[in-house]
Design an enzyme around this catalytic site. Structure first.
Site, PDB file in Angstrom:
ATOM      1  N   GLN A 125     -14.353   2.272   1.585  1.00 47.97           N
ATOM      2  CA  GLN A 125     -13.644   1.733   0.626  1.00 47.97           C
ATOM      3  C   GLN A 125     -13.275   3.531  -0.497  1.00 47.97           C
ATOM      4  O   GLN A 125     -14.504   3.880  -0.466  1.00 47.97           O
ATOM      5  CB  GLN A 125     -14.903   0.595  -0.618  1.00 47.97           C
ATOM      6  CG  GLN A 125     -13.840   0.490  -2.079  1.00 47.97           C
ATOM      7  CD  GLN A 125     -14.980  -0.856  -2.419  1.00 47.97           C
ATOM      8  OE1 GLN A 125     -15.689  -1.302  -2.343  1.00 47.97           O
ATOM      9  NE2 GLN A 125     -14.097  -1.374  -3.114  1.00 47.97           N
TER      10      GLN A 125
ATOM     11  N   HIS B  50      -6.791  -5.751   2.239  1.00 49.71           N
ATOM     12  CA  HIS B  50      -5.462  -5.012   3.005  1.00 49.71           C
ATOM     13  C   HIS B  50      -5.517  -6.419   3.869  1.00 49.71           C
ATOM     14  O   HIS B  50      -5.271  -6.898   4.807  1.00 49.71           O
ATOM     15  CB  HIS B  50      -5.812  -3.625   3.771  1.00 49.71           C
ATOM     16  CG  HIS B  50      -6.531  -2.448   3.044  1.00 49.71           C
ATOM     17  ND1 HIS B  50      -5.940  -1.581   2.682  1.00 49.71           N
ATOM     18  CD2 HIS B  50      -7.829  -2.854   2.912  1.00 49.71           C
ATOM     19  CE1 HIS B  50      -6.699  -0.560   2.778  1.00 49.71           C
ATOM     20  NE2 HIS B  50      -7.943  -1.311   2.082  1.00 49.71           N
TER      21      HIS B  50
ATOM     22  N   ASP C  80       0.832  -0.953   0.170  1.00 51.22           N
ATOM     23  CA  ASP C  80       0.150  -0.028  -0.064  1.00 51.22           C
ATOM     24  C   ASP C  80       0.981   1.269   0.350  1.00 51.22           C
ATOM     25  O   ASP C  80       2.087   1.556   0.321  1.00 51.22           O
ATOM     26  CB  ASP C  80      -0.942   0.201   0.769  1.00 51.22           C
ATOM     27  CG  ASP C  80      -2.217   0.916   1.200  1.00 51.22           C
ATOM     28  OD1 ASP C  80      -3.299   0.437   1.141  1.00 51.22           O
ATOM     29  OD2 ASP C  80      -1.765   2.567   0.879  1.00 51.22           O
ATOM     30  N   ILE C  81       0.665   2.373  -0.603  1.00 49.54           N
ATOM     31  CA  ILE C  81       1.280   3.379  -0.869  1.00 49.54           C
ATOM     32  C   ILE C  81       1.003   4.172   0.521  1.00 49.54           C
ATOM     33  O   ILE C  81       2.562   4.527   0.396  1.00 49.54           O
ATOM     34  CB  ILE C  81       0.798   4.708  -1.987  1.00 49.54           C
ATOM     35  CG1 ILE C  81       1.806   5.265  -2.705  1.00 49.54           C
ATOM     36  CG2 ILE C  81      -1.004   5.188  -1.951  1.00 49.54           C
ATOM     37  CD1 ILE C  81       1.532   5.890  -4.226  1.00 49.54           C
TER      38      ILE C  81
ATOM     39  N   HIS D 150      -9.803  -5.701  -3.258  1.00 49.16           N
ATOM     40  CA  HIS D 150      -8.625  -5.643  -2.716  1.00 49.16           C
ATOM     41  C   HIS D 150      -9.022  -5.468  -1.311  1.00 49.16           C
ATOM     42  O   HIS D 150      -9.792  -6.263  -0.683  1.00 49.16           O
ATOM     43  CB  HIS D 150      -7.582  -4.340  -2.606  1.00 49.16           C
ATOM     44  CG  HIS D 150      -8.314  -2.472  -2.423  1.00 49.16           C
ATOM     45  ND1 HIS D 150      -9.485  -2.126  -3.060  1.00 49.16           N
ATOM     46  CD2 HIS D 150      -8.534  -2.048  -1.019  1.00 49.16           C
ATOM     47  CE1 HIS D 150      -9.666  -1.003  -2.012  1.00 49.16           C
ATOM     48  NE2 HIS D 150      -9.427  -1.207  -1.009  1.00 49.16           N
TER      49      HIS D 150
ATOM     50  N   ASN E   7     -12.344  -3.187   2.594  1.00 49.02           N
ATOM     51  CA  ASN E   7     -14.086  -2.520   2.691  1.00 49.02           C
ATOM     52  C   ASN E   7     -14.055  -2.008   1.339  1.00 49.02           C
ATOM     53  O   ASN E   7     -13.475  -2.144   0.817  1.00 49.02           O
ATOM     54  CB  ASN E   7     -12.707  -0.824   2.646  1.00 49.02           C
ATOM     55  CG  ASN E   7     -12.224  -0.468   4.413  1.00 49.02           C
ATOM     56  OD1 ASN E   7     -11.722  -0.715   5.377  1.00 49.02           O
ATOM     57  ND2 ASN E   7     -10.953   0.144   3.880  1.00 49.02           N
TER      58      ASN E   7
HETATM   59  P1  AMP Z   1      -9.580   1.272   0.415  1.00 49.61           P
HETATM   60  O1  AMP Z   1      -9.720   2.341   1.088  1.00 49.61           O
HETATM   61  O2  AMP Z   1      -9.968  -0.114   1.593  1.00 49.61           O
HETATM   62  O3  AMP Z   1     -10.051   1.127  -0.756  1.00 49.61           O
HETATM   63  O4  AMP Z   1      -7.717   1.225   0.462  1.00 49.61           O
HETATM   64  C1  AMP Z   1      -7.513   1.697  -1.178  1.00 49.61           C
HETATM   65  C2  AMP Z   1      -6.234   1.263  -0.636  1.00 49.61           C
HETATM   66  O5  AMP Z   1      -5.086   1.701  -1.880  1.00 49.61           O
HETATM   67  C3  AMP Z   1      -5.364   2.721   0.653  1.00 49.61           C
HETATM   68  O6  AMP Z   1      -5.076   1.922   1.440  1.00 49.61           O
HETATM   69  C4  AMP Z   1      -4.965   3.895  -0.317  1.00 49.61           C
HETATM   70  O7  AMP Z   1      -3.620   3.807   0.111  1.00 49.61           O
HETATM   71  C5  AMP Z   1      -4.152   2.689  -1.277  1.00 49.61           C
HETATM   72  N1  AMP Z   1      -4.141   2.694  -3.133  1.00 49.61           N
HETATM   73  C6  AMP Z   1      -4.449   4.185  -3.886  1.00 49.61           C
HETATM   74  N2  AMP Z   1      -3.352   4.380  -4.526  1.00 49.61           N
HETATM   75  C7  AMP Z   1      -2.847   3.295  -4.303  1.00 49.61           C
HETATM   76  C8  AMP Z   1      -0.937   3.354  -5.621  1.00 49.61           C
HETATM   77  N3  AMP Z   1      -0.938   3.643  -6.725  1.00 49.61           N
HETATM   78  N4  AMP Z   1      -0.337   2.294  -5.195  1.00 49.61           N
HETATM   79  C9  AMP Z   1      -0.195   1.422  -3.766  1.00 49.61           C
HETATM   80  N5  AMP Z   1      -1.618   1.591  -2.754  1.00 49.61           N
HETATM   81  C10 AMP Z   1      -2.236   2.381  -3.273  1.00 49.61           C
END
Ligand code: AMP
Length: 118
Positions: A98, A106, A33-34, A104, A91
Site C-alpha cells: 500500500q 484497484h 489510476d495515474i 482503495h 493492497n
Molecule cells: P497502492 O500502491 O495499492 O496504495 O495504490 C496506489 C495507487 O494510486 C497507485 O497505483 C498509483 O499509481 C495511484 N495514484 C497515486 N496518485 C494518483 C493520482 N493523483 N491519480 C490517480 N492515481 C494515483
C-alpha cells in the site's frame, strides 16, 4: 465526512487535484489510476478518509461496502470487463504494497492477469 488535508485521494475527492472520474455518488468515487497497470485500471475509494481495510471506522453499517461493490459492478459493466473477467485488488500496509493511505480497490482488466501477482 472525515477528510485529511495532506491525503492525495482526499484532494481528488474535493476536486483540488484533477482525476479522470468514471463514477461518483455520495459515498464513493472511482477514477483512473495515474499509472495504468492494465488497459483498464480504475481505483474505487470511499469519499471519507478511511486509511485501510483494517480501519475500525469501516463498519458494515456505513454503507461503504455496498457502495464499493455497486461501483465495481457498474464500472465492470460500463467498460465491458464482465465478459472476459477482471481483477479487484486491495493492497494493505507495508507487505501488501500500500502506497496511499486512503482505502482503495484497484479494478484491473482488458488483458489476461497473471497469478501469483508477486
Ligand atoms: P497502492 O500502491 O495499492 O496504495 O495504490 C496506489 C495507487 O494510486 C497507485 O497505483 C498509483 O499509481 C495511484 N495514484 C497515486 N496518485 C494518483 C493520482 N493523483 N491519480 C490517480 N492515481 C494515483
Amino acid at each position: 465526512m472525515t477528510m485529511e488535508l495532506d491525503c492525495i485521494f482526499c484532494k481528488i475527492v474535493n476536486k483540488k487535484i484533477p482525476a479522470s472520474i468514471l463514477f461518483e455518488n455520495d459515498t464513493v468515487l472511482a477514477f483512473r489510476d495515474i499509472e495504468q497497470k492494465a488497459p483498464e485500471h480504475i481505483l474505487v475509494i470511499p469519499k471519507a478518509h478511511v486509511p485501510s481495510i483494517m480501519d475500525q471506522s469501516l463498519a458494515r453499517d456505513t454503507g461503504i461496502w455496498d457502495a464499493v461493490l455497486d461501483a465495481i459492478q457498474t464500472i465492470a459493466k460500463d467498460l465491458n470487463l464482465d465478459t472476459n473477467g477482471f481483477r479487484v485488488v486491495n493492497n494493505m500496509g507495508l507487505h501488501g504494497g500500500q502506497t496511499v493511505d486512503h482505502l482503495h480497490f484497484h479494478v484491473l482488466g482488458g488483458r489476461q492477469m497473471n497469478w501469483p501477482p508477486g
